[in-house]
Design an enzyme around this catalytic site. Structure first.
Site, PDB file in Angstrom:
ATOM      1  N   GLY A 288       4.312   0.192  10.863  1.00  0.00           N
ATOM      2  CA  GLY A 288       3.497   1.182  10.136  1.00  0.00           C
ATOM      3  C   GLY A 288       2.807   2.182  11.029  1.00  0.00           C
ATOM      4  O   GLY A 288       2.815   3.381  10.768  1.00  0.00           O
ATOM      5  N   GLU A 289       2.185   1.705  12.082  1.00  0.00           N
ATOM      6  CA  GLU A 289       1.379   2.598  12.906  1.00  0.00           C
ATOM      7  C   GLU A 289       2.106   3.205  14.106  1.00  0.00           C
ATOM      8  O   GLU A 289       1.875   4.362  14.454  1.00  0.00           O
ATOM      9  CB  GLU A 289       0.114   1.848  13.367  1.00  0.00           C
ATOM     10  CG  GLU A 289      -0.889   1.735  12.240  1.00  0.00           C
ATOM     11  CD  GLU A 289      -1.787   0.508  12.332  1.00  0.00           C
ATOM     12  OE1 GLU A 289      -1.243  -0.611  12.286  1.00  0.00           O
ATOM     13  OE2 GLU A 289      -3.003   0.667  12.449  1.00  0.00           O
TER      14      GLU A 289
ATOM     15  N   ARG B 122       0.561  -5.308  10.464  1.00  0.00           N
ATOM     16  CA  ARG B 122       0.787  -6.758  10.552  1.00  0.00           C
ATOM     17  C   ARG B 122       1.176  -7.400   9.234  1.00  0.00           C
ATOM     18  O   ARG B 122       1.281  -8.625   9.160  1.00  0.00           O
ATOM     19  CB  ARG B 122      -0.450  -7.450  11.126  1.00  0.00           C
ATOM     20  CG  ARG B 122      -1.651  -7.250  10.256  1.00  0.00           C
ATOM     21  CD  ARG B 122      -2.897  -7.855  10.857  1.00  0.00           C
ATOM     22  NE  ARG B 122      -3.966  -7.668   9.905  1.00  0.00           N
ATOM     23  CZ  ARG B 122      -4.955  -8.523   9.713  1.00  0.00           C
ATOM     24  NH1 ARG B 122      -5.022  -9.620  10.417  1.00  0.00           N
ATOM     25  NH2 ARG B 122      -5.886  -8.278   8.842  1.00  0.00           N
TER      26      ARG B 122
ATOM     27  N   ILE C 108       0.835  -1.212   0.000  1.00  0.00           N
ATOM     28  CA  ILE C 108       0.000   0.000   0.000  1.00  0.00           C
ATOM     29  C   ILE C 108       0.865   1.256   0.000  1.00  0.00           C
ATOM     30  O   ILE C 108       0.403   2.349   0.321  1.00  0.00           O
ATOM     31  CB  ILE C 108      -0.997  -0.014   1.174  1.00  0.00           C
ATOM     32  CG1 ILE C 108      -0.286   0.001   2.533  1.00  0.00           C
ATOM     33  CG2 ILE C 108      -1.882  -1.241   1.082  1.00  0.00           C
ATOM     34  CD1 ILE C 108      -1.242   0.177   3.718  1.00  0.00           C
ATOM     35  N   GLY C 109       2.141   1.064  -0.349  1.00  0.00           N
ATOM     36  CA  GLY C 109       3.074   2.183  -0.360  1.00  0.00           C
ATOM     37  C   GLY C 109       4.135   2.027   0.710  1.00  0.00           C
ATOM     38  O   GLY C 109       5.088   2.790   0.787  1.00  0.00           O
TER      39      GLY C 109
ATOM     40  N   ALA D   9      10.446 -10.255  13.097  1.00  0.00           N
ATOM     41  CA  ALA D   9      10.016  -8.869  12.879  1.00  0.00           C
ATOM     42  C   ALA D   9       8.597  -8.629  13.375  1.00  0.00           C
ATOM     43  O   ALA D   9       7.752  -9.527  13.375  1.00  0.00           O
ATOM     44  CB  ALA D   9      10.099  -8.535  11.390  1.00  0.00           C
TER      45      ALA D   9
ATOM     46  N   GLY E  77       5.535  -5.168  13.307  1.00  0.00           N
ATOM     47  CA  GLY E  77       5.137  -4.104  12.380  1.00  0.00           C
ATOM     48  C   GLY E  77       5.590  -2.732  12.850  1.00  0.00           C
ATOM     49  O   GLY E  77       5.739  -2.499  14.043  1.00  0.00           O
TER      50      GLY E  77
ATOM     51  N   GLY F 121       6.207  -0.525   1.148  1.00  0.00           N
ATOM     52  CA  GLY F 121       7.445  -1.184   0.727  1.00  0.00           C
ATOM     53  C   GLY F 121       7.402  -2.683   0.930  1.00  0.00           C
ATOM     54  O   GLY F 121       8.438  -3.354   0.889  1.00  0.00           O
TER      55      GLY F 121
ATOM     56  N   SER G 204      -3.365  -4.013   7.553  1.00  0.00           N
ATOM     57  CA  SER G 204      -3.846  -3.147   8.628  1.00  0.00           C
ATOM     58  C   SER G 204      -3.226  -3.666   9.912  1.00  0.00           C
ATOM     59  O   SER G 204      -2.722  -4.776   9.967  1.00  0.00           O
ATOM     60  CB  SER G 204      -5.375  -3.195   8.724  1.00  0.00           C
ATOM     61  OG  SER G 204      -5.792  -4.504   9.050  1.00  0.00           O
TER      62      SER G 204
END
Lengths: 153, 781
Positions: free
Chosen positions: B742-743, B554, B511-512, B738, B740, B514, B551
């Site tokens: 993102g958030e 994850r 979703i951008g 690993a 996440g 990577g 979302s």
């Protein structure tokens, strides 16, 4: 009402019939399939549709196609020479200045206009020049770095 | 089953176990099939590709304009769809006359409540409903040969409404006698969502100091650069959908259900997309409308929302009011935390998750989990009001809750005369107190320490606001907890070609963030071949196996282990083949950088390509799946952020000079894309903290900020210096180590800025966004 216009896009000469209310953005995307130019807002606020019109960055959503009559347009598709990327394109990739990529064409073209006019801008000058291009993903840091890297060459 | 560092544990294929999976705060127990083998962690010193900041594999397409977004898809004979939206905050549709619009040349179909199937949507409403509960709700739709004609047709539709009483303010909506947004009262399920542990009153009795504060947070828009939208095409009974989405599988499932057709007949494609941030997790009404219009006309239909619709009709981060009371002892230990909050749902409960889980409650999670505290009570009131429905936005709830909680902690530290980091360490939680599970790993202490060094924590004002000047500088910090552990199910397939290259297929999407690049790196690492020799296909439900929506931070921890597992399966087969050709045992062989070599004599090697050439068209296909999460354990991402700000005491303007951001996200797969996430998250968090606000007019229910000049997004002139970093090491929670990222970086940004402002001027800003007028008011100028 339809008008006949002649213009140069990415070095190619075009003779086109366009409706008076067609924007340059619509002309590029819908008639010529140059979809690298994006629309983020349609009101000139985000800069995603930036193209170069006689070397000046403009929001293609605010320019009517007929206004481009006799002018020279450069879009993102016109930057690379075959597989050889423009230094800004390569710098954006190498410095991670791209995330979703939707704002990237406009960013690169605005940066190109800046560097074409002033090959050695300072960082504040770069920030000011790109301030009209909104990016929602990257947080801008790497975009500044990518442009700085090309400017310092 | 905990990852076993001692070696392979081969389990019977088909064995199923229960495992705990978290997404955006929603925890589920699911059944999962165990993968072929339980892979041991990678050996750190041998890593070739994992950890490197290699440039994005799709950078070329994105920088040359070749990348095709949903918005760029153009099909022969394609029509354009447009939606007529309700101009009233609460109304009943009493008459709809589409006859004039029907007669407009170029109009091919009109869809409304009169001819659309009654497809259930939010709560008990339908795709097109006669009762409309917010401005912007869908009333009718048109398909025409171009967008101008479609827009003209909307103007020609006559719609007559009976206005109904409405309420926009969430507090007013809760008062007795407030206009009902929907039957059954304005409080979701008629009661607050309550969590409690220990004895809250006893906790306050034990406290030496009580902090009580009220906070408010605003509605934030996602403002994706590419608006939501779809291009749909029917070929017979087979439906192809290009959708700007974070979840191709979710759209496929949702569309099959909405249209009553088999899942096998729906293909969803998302190659490139211009941002989602939580708002593009499933199909929209626009997707279904486009599919119905395409069915009616027998032609492809493109339906992209415009920017105003994007603001109105795609969800937002909900606003909150938070009353917080915390008790601490003189030594800094927390004795009690109480939260009472009101969160505005909008006119419906968010459709993202099924019932019994309200995203509005997510803001209470940091209160329950970030610190060790024996007595905690959270009381959350999700309230309906006549604005569009909220949805997930990058770290839903945690962003709002942490803004308040971390200011309360800062205030407690100040009043106790403690270092705010020392106070946090005093209340360091060693386990998940809600689930009563240990963490698989928690390196928040390392984040505090590293961040403090990099911001030069000792340079903060010892007494907040001690220096009186036109420009006052200050340093503040805040911590965060998030889920981000991922889990099954997720699958990947790797095909090895006869020239030694490979194709990686997985049903996730990039979703951008990577993720394409990250998964290629993981496959490269395990297979021992270069990333340039691996081509990844994702974002297509027809050609790839299932992977979850992107979302909850994850994607990497869910799909990455499946990719590694597929690569390991392919490698095993490759080495078997190599062994038979080289007359060696497969277990004596290994692959590295495209060479197959003898483990005990690495100088004896042969290019992988020489082996694969002998395959001809025999296939090597590695299949991998995501294994279960460790039992009885909580997987979380932690982090700490530090802000250095300058406050202009004459204008009230706040400039963020620097943000240091250190997170425990486990192993870093790609350092460049990780830093991208951190930098981007911080700037979104800064926008939330200082400038972004969706404003609703309470008298009309109309949004006052539905465009990108009224809604203030950070630009390149606003951004601080960002210093990203991580806590070293990997998390044993999955086979790639690993979690996440993102958030998490968004969560502690606004509170770190607010605490830095307090450090600068000695005044606490408790209402978001912290605009100059609020700063001046707080300074009583």
């Amino acid at each position: 009402m339809t008008h006949q216009i002649e213009l140069i896009i990415n070095g190619e000469h075009y003779e086109l019939m366009v409706k008076a209310n067609k924007t340059l953005l619509e002309l590029l995307r819908e008639d010529l399939d140059l979809t690298g130019t994006k629309m983020g807002c349609g009101t000139g606020d985000c800069g995603a549709c930036t193209v170069l019109l006689d070397n000046r960055p403009v929001n293609a959503c605010l320019v009517l196609a007929v206004e481009a009559r006799g002018k020279e347009i450069v879009t993102i598709e016109g930057l690379a020479q075959g597989e050889t990327l423009h230094p800004l394109q390569q710098a954006f990739i190498d410095h991670g200045a791209v995330q979703c990529g939707f704002c990237t064409p406009g960013m690169i073209l605005t940066a190109k206009a800046l560097l074409d006019n002033n090959p050695n801008p300072t960082e504040p000058m770069i920030r000011r020049a790109i301030a009209g291009n909104i990016c929602r993903c990257t947080g801008y840091t790497k975009i500044v770095k990518a442009i700085m890297a090309v400017a310092s060459r | 089953m905990l990852p076993n560092a001692s070696g392979k544990v081969v389990v019977t294929v088909g064995r199923r176990v229960k495992t705990r999976v978290e997404e955006e705060g929603k925890i589920e127990e699911i059944n999962v099939e165990l993968p072929h083998e339980d892979l041991p962690p990678w050996e750190e010193k041998n890593l070739v590709w994992v950890g490197k900041g290699i440039p994005r594999v799709d950078g070329f397409e994105k920088c040359t304009g070749k990348a095709k977004y949903t918005y760029d898809i153009h099909l022969p004979g394609m029509l354009y769809g447009k939606i007529l939206r309700c101009p009233h905050p609460h109304a009943r549709l009493i008459r709809l006359d589409t006859s004039k619009a029907q007669r407009l040349s170029g109009v091919k179909a009109i869809l409304s409540q009169e001819n659309a199937p009654p497809i259930p949507w939010y709560n008990d409403s339908f795709l097109f409903d006669r009762t409309l509960r917010c401005v912007g709700e869908e009333v009718a739709a048109v398909a025409a040969v171009d967008e101008y004609i479609a827009r003209d047709a909307l103007d020609m539709i006559e719609a007559e409404y009976e206005s109904l009483p409405f309420v926009v303010d969430p507090e007013e909506a809760l008062r007795p006698g407030a206009p009902p947004v929907r039957p059954g009262g304005n409080l979701l399920d008629g009661k607050p969502i309550i969590y409690s542990r220990g004895e809250i009153e006893q906790g306050f009795d034990e406290a030496d100091l009580i902090i009580e504060e009220n906070f408010s947070t605003q509605v934030q828009a996602h403002a994706c650069m590419e608006t939501h939208g779809s291009v749909v095409n029917w070929e017979g009974d087979h439906l192809t959908i290009w959708e700007s989405t974070q979840g191709v599988s979710d759209v496929r499932e949702g569309m099959a259900k909405a249209l009553g057709i088999p899942i096998s007949k729906v293909r969803v494609i998302k190659d490139f997309m211009g941002g989602g941030f939580g708002s593009k997790t499933r199909e929209g009404k626009y997707t279904v409308i486009a599919a119905l219009l395409a069915k009616m006309t027998g032609r492809p239909v493109k339906l992209m929302l415009d920017r105003k619709e994007e603001f109105y009709a795609t969800g937002h981060r909900p606003s909150s009011l938070q009353y917080v009371k915390a008790g601490v002892k003189k030594d800094g230990s927390l004795t009690a935390i109480y939260l009472r909050s009101i969160g505005a749902c909008g006119a419906y409960e968010t459709p993202l998750f099924p019932s019994k889980f309200s995203m509005i409650d997510a803001l209470a999670r940091p209160y329950r989990e970030l610190y060790h505290c024996p007595n905690v009570k959270t009381e959350v009131y999700p309230v309906y009001n006549n604005i569009p429905v909220h949805t997930a936005q990058r770290a839903p709830g945690h962003v709002e809750g942490t803004f308040a909680l971390e200011q309360v902690m800062d205030q407690a530290a100040h009043q106790l005369g403690m270092d705010p980091i020392a106070l946090r360490m005093k209340n360091y939680a060693l386990k998940d107190q809600v689930e009563d599970f240990p963490y698989t790993r928690k390196a928040l202490d390392q984040c505090y320490q590293k961040g403090a060094e990099k911001i030069q924590w000792e340079k903060r004002n010892k007494k907040p606001g001690e220096k009186k000047a036109l420009i006052c500088e200050g340093i503040g910090m805040a911590g965060q907890i998030w889920g981000g552990g991922g889990g099954p199910p997720a699958y990947a397939i790797i095909k090895i070609n006869q020239d030694g290259t490979a194709n990686l297929l997985t049903g996730t999407q990039d979703i951008g963030t990577g993720s394409k690049t990250v998964f290629v790196q993981i496959a490269s690492e395990e297979l021992g071949i270069s990333p340039k020799d691996i081509t990844i296909t994702l974002g297509d439900t027809e050609t790839t196996p299932y992977a979850p929506r992107s979302s909850g931070s994850r994607t990497v921890p869910s799909v990455g282990p499946a990719v590694r597992s597929a690569a390991a399966d392919a490698k095993r087969q490759l080495l078997d083949l190599a062994g038979s050709i080289l007359d060696s045992k497969a277990e004596d062989l290994a692959i590295r950088e495209g060479q197959i070599y003898l483990k005990n004599n690495p100088t004896r090697k042969i290019p992988l390509k020489e082996i694969t050439q002998k395959m001809g068209n025999n296939m090597i296909m590695g299949v991998g799946s995501r294994g279960p999460n460790p039992p009885q354990a909580a997987i979380n991402v932690f982090g700490a952020q530090f802000a250095h700000v300058a406050v202009n005491t004459a204008t009230g303007e706040v400039r963020v000079l620097k943000v240091v951001s250190i997170h425990d996200a486990g192993r870093v797969i790609n350092s460049m894309t990780l830093n991208n996430q951190i930098e981007g998250g911080i700037v979104q968090g800064m926008g939330y903290g200082l400038m972004e606000e969706v404003i609703w007019d309470k008298g009309t229910g109309i949004m006052l900020t539905p465009n990108l000049h009224a809604y203030k997004l950070p630009t390149m002139l606003d951004i601080p210096e960002v210093v990203p970093g991580v806590a070293e090491g990997s998390d044993p929670a999955n086979n790639i180590g690993a979690k996440g990222i993102g958030e998490p970086p968004k969560i502690p940004t606004a509170p770190a800025i607010a605490n830095a402002i307090y450090n600068a001027i000695g005044v606490r800003l408790k209402e978001l966004p912290i605009t100059p007028d609020k700063v001046l008011r707080a300074l009583k100028i």
